[in-house]
Motif scaffolding. Structure first.
Motif, PDB file in Angstrom:
ATOM      1  N   LEU A 150       0.896  -1.157   0.000  1.00 38.35           N
ATOM      2  CA  LEU A 150       0.000   0.000   0.000  1.00 38.35           C
ATOM      3  C   LEU A 150       0.933   1.205   0.000  1.00 38.35           C
ATOM      4  CD1 LEU A 150      -2.959   0.986   0.184  1.00 38.35           C
ATOM      5  CD2 LEU A 150      -2.622   1.092   2.649  1.00 38.35           C
ATOM      6  N   GLY A 197       1.296   4.044   3.115  1.00 37.02           N
ATOM      7  CA  GLY A 197       0.250   5.054   3.052  1.00 37.02           C
ATOM      8  C   GLY A 197      -0.565   5.085   4.325  1.00 37.02           C
ATOM      9  N   ASN A 253       2.877   4.965  -0.507  1.00 29.79           N
ATOM     10  CA  ASN A 253       2.761   6.304   0.033  1.00 29.79           C
ATOM     11  C   ASN A 253       1.801   7.108  -0.849  1.00 29.79           C
ATOM     12  OD1 ASN A 253       3.166   8.638   1.458  1.00 29.79           O
ATOM     13  ND2 ASN A 253       5.286   8.929   0.838  1.00 29.79           N
ATOM     14  N   GLY A 254       0.928   7.881  -0.230  1.00 32.79           N
ATOM     15  CA  GLY A 254      -0.051   8.656  -0.974  1.00 32.79           C
ATOM     16  C   GLY A 254      -1.353   7.907  -1.213  1.00 32.79           C
ATOM     17  N   THR A 255      -1.421   6.673  -0.731  1.00 37.10           N
ATOM     18  CA  THR A 255      -2.611   5.849  -0.900  1.00 37.10           C
ATOM     19  C   THR A 255      -3.314   5.682   0.429  1.00 37.10           C
ATOM     20  OG1 THR A 255      -1.482   4.596  -2.637  1.00 37.10           O
ATOM     21  CG2 THR A 255      -3.449   3.592  -1.686  1.00 37.10           C
ATOM     22  N   SER A 256      -4.649   5.768   0.406  1.00 39.72           N
ATOM     23  CA  SER A 256      -5.452   5.521   1.606  1.00 39.72           C
ATOM     24  C   SER A 256      -6.352   4.330   1.340  1.00 39.72           C
ATOM     25  CB  SER A 256      -6.320   6.731   1.942  1.00 39.72           C
ATOM     26  OG  SER A 256      -5.515   7.817   2.303  1.00 39.72           O
ATOM     27  N   PHE A 257      -6.521   3.502   2.372  1.00 34.27           N
ATOM     28  CA  PHE A 257      -7.361   2.323   2.233  1.00 34.27           C
ATOM     29  C   PHE A 257      -8.053   2.055   3.551  1.00 34.27           C
ATOM     30  CE2 PHE A 257      -8.155  -2.259   2.345  1.00 34.27           C
ATOM     31  CZ  PHE A 257      -8.827  -2.445   1.140  1.00 34.27           C
TER      32      PHE A 257
END
Length: 153
Positions: free
Chosen positions: A18, A38, A20-24
């Motif tokens: 996952l 992230g 960096n800059g990704t949200s989940f």
């Protein structure tokens, strides 16, 4: 001529990332290594290693074989192996692990519980003389503490 005395912590190969800059938000269940760089909210379960990178912010309950923490985790971590908190790692919550390593600068703000592995359990072959010695020492210590208290009080 001289080797660099600073050892870098080698992270296992990443099977799931996952970035960096990704949200989940959700649940991750894997039989593979996981790396999170992230933002993640939910539960993480892995039969292998979970790496929380320096840029990661995780609100999660993590269950894995091993965990390497270099970012921030708000929640709990349970491992049957080792939790390593690096100098940039921060954990706010509960820990239940077989082995705990906190590098200087690492943060553990919460509670910790050591899980005894099968290999570390006392053997059933302890002989009676060991038990007598241990209980005798305990009685002697209790008696001396009681004597000290009565003399001072």
């Amino acid at each position: 001529m001289f080797k660099d005395s600073k050892k870098k912590l080698s992270a296992p190969a990443t099977d799931t990332l996952l970035a960096n800059g990704t949200s989940f938000e959700g649940t991750i269940e894997a039989e593979a290594n996981i790396r999170i760089d992230g933002h993640f909210q939910g539960d993480i379960r892995s039969t292998r290693t979970v790496v929380i990178g320096e840029s990661a912010v995780v609100r999660s309950d993590i269950i894995a074989r091993d965990v390497i923490l270099a970012g921030k985790v708000f929640g709990s971590i349970t491992t049957e192996g080792r939790l390593t908190i690096t100098p940039t790692g921060e954990l706010y919550g509960k820990v239940a692990v077989a082995a705990l390593v906190i590098s200087e600068g690492g943060v553990l703000d919460g509670t910790s519980q050591m899980i005894r592995t099968k290999d570390a359990e006392p053997s059933a072959s302890t002989d009676d003389s060991d038990l007598e010695t241990q209980s005798g020492t305990r009685k002697d210590r209790d008696t001396s503490q009681a004597t000290l208290q009565s003399e001072t009080g």
